[in-house]
Design a protein around this motif. Structure first.
Motif, PDB file in Angstrom:
ATOM      1  N   THR A  74     -37.399 -25.990  15.171  1.00 20.63           N
ATOM      2  CA  THR A  74     -38.101 -26.228  16.426  1.00 20.63           C
ATOM      3  C   THR A  74     -38.020 -27.719  16.760  1.00 20.63           C
ATOM      4  N   PRO A  75     -37.427 -28.068  17.919  1.00 17.29           N
ATOM      5  CA  PRO A  75     -37.341 -29.484  18.279  1.00 17.29           C
ATOM      6  C   PRO A  75     -38.691 -30.024  18.747  1.00 17.29           C
ATOM      7  N   LEU A  76     -38.915 -31.302  18.514  1.00 20.10           N
ATOM      8  CA  LEU A  76     -40.114 -31.997  18.968  1.00 20.10           C
ATOM      9  C   LEU A  76     -39.680 -33.059  19.969  1.00 20.10           C
ATOM     10  N   LEU A  77     -40.063 -32.870  21.228  1.00 23.27           N
ATOM     11  CA  LEU A  77     -39.676 -33.773  22.309  1.00 23.27           C
ATOM     12  C   LEU A  77     -40.900 -34.050  23.184  1.00 23.27           C
ATOM     13  N   ALA A  83     -40.498 -41.827  25.715  1.00 22.35           N
ATOM     14  CA  ALA A  83     -39.183 -41.844  26.370  1.00 22.35           C
ATOM     15  C   ALA A  83     -38.284 -40.773  25.756  1.00 22.35           C
ATOM     16  N   PRO A  84     -37.444 -40.142  26.561  1.00 23.81           N
ATOM     17  CA  PRO A  84     -36.549 -39.117  26.031  1.00 23.81           C
ATOM     18  C   PRO A  84     -35.493 -39.731  25.117  1.00 23.81           C
ATOM     19  N   PRO A  85     -34.848 -38.907  24.280  1.00 22.66           N
ATOM     20  CA  PRO A  85     -33.779 -39.416  23.417  1.00 22.66           C
ATOM     21  C   PRO A  85     -32.654 -40.060  24.237  1.00 22.66           C
ATOM     22  N   TYR A 113     -29.898 -35.605  20.632  1.00 21.73           N
ATOM     23  CA  TYR A 113     -30.670 -35.456  19.407  1.00 21.73           C
ATOM     24  C   TYR A 113     -32.110 -35.182  19.791  1.00 21.73           C
ATOM     25  N   SER A 114     -32.909 -34.739  18.841  1.00 22.22           N
ATOM     26  CA  SER A 114     -34.334 -34.511  19.050  1.00 22.22           C
ATOM     27  C   SER A 114     -35.109 -35.634  18.387  1.00 22.22           C
ATOM     28  N   HIS A 115     -36.270 -35.971  18.946  1.00 15.63           N
ATOM     29  CA  HIS A 115     -37.103 -36.995  18.303  1.00 15.63           C
ATOM     30  C   HIS A 115     -37.578 -36.518  16.934  1.00 15.63           C
ATOM     31  N   GLY A 116     -37.798 -35.251  16.781  1.00 15.48           N
ATOM     32  CA  GLY A 116     -38.208 -34.666  15.509  1.00 15.48           C
ATOM     33  C   GLY A 116     -37.896 -33.187  15.513  1.00 15.48           C
TER      34      GLY A 116
END
Length: 137
Positions: free
Chosen positions: A2-5, A10-12, A16-19
Motif C-alpha cells: 500500500t503506497p503512502l502519499l 509535496a508529491p514525489p 516512487y512513493s513517499h512510503g
C-alpha cells in the motif's frame, strides 16, 4: 503493498512513493547492492545501461525468492555524480512503469565504488506474500 502519499506534503519528484506498507504475512527479502556487471563480466558505459543490469539482477534475485518487482518496498540507489542521475532515473522509471504502486526510493551521490568504471549501484527491500513463496530446497 500500500503506497503512502500524504496530500499534506509535496508529491514525489519522480515515480516512487513517499512510503509503503507491506501486507501482513509477507516475507521480507533484503537484496544486496547490485552493480552494472553483466554475467559475462563486462561493464557497459553509462548510468542507464549499468542501472538496467542492476535492475535485471534484482529481477533475477526476486524470482529466486518467488517474487517480482511488484513486491519491492524500497529501492536505494547510489550514483557517483549528478550527471548519472538522469540515466539511473530513466532506467528505474522504465522498470517501474507497469506497476500500479511504485516503491519508496532514495537516490544518493557517493564518492565511488570498488572499480572506477562502476557509476551506479542499486539495492532493494521486498516483501513477498506467503502465496508467492517458494519452498526451501
Amino acid at each position: 503493498m500500500t503506497p503512502l502519499l500524504p496530500a499534506s506534503i509535496a508529491p514525489p519528484f519522480a515515480r516512487y512513493s513517499h512510503g509503503v506498507i507491506a501486507e501482513p504475512g509477507a516475507r521480507l527479502v533484503a537484496l544486496s547492492g547490485q552493480l552494472g556487471l553483466a554475467a559475462d563480466g563486462t561493464v557497459p558505459e553509462g548510468a542507464r545501461a549499468q542501472a538496467q543490469i542492476c535492475l535485471a539482477n534484482i529481477d533475477a534475485i526476486l524470482a529466486e525468492a518467488g517474487g517480482g518487482r511488484e513486491h519491492v518496498l524500497r529501492l536505494n540507489a547510489y550514483v557517483t555524480g549528478r550527471e548519472h542521475m538522469a540515466g539511473y532515473m530513466a532506467a528505474r522509471d522504465a522498470w517501474l512503469a507497469d506497476l500500479p504502486a511504485p516503491p519508496a526510493s532514495t537516490l544518493m551521490i557517493v564518492g565511488g565504488f570498488t572499480r572506477p568504471e562502476f557509476v551506479v549501484e542499486v539495492e532493494a527491500l521486498a516483501a513477498i506474500p506467503s502465496a508467492h513463496q517458494q519452498p526451501p530446497d
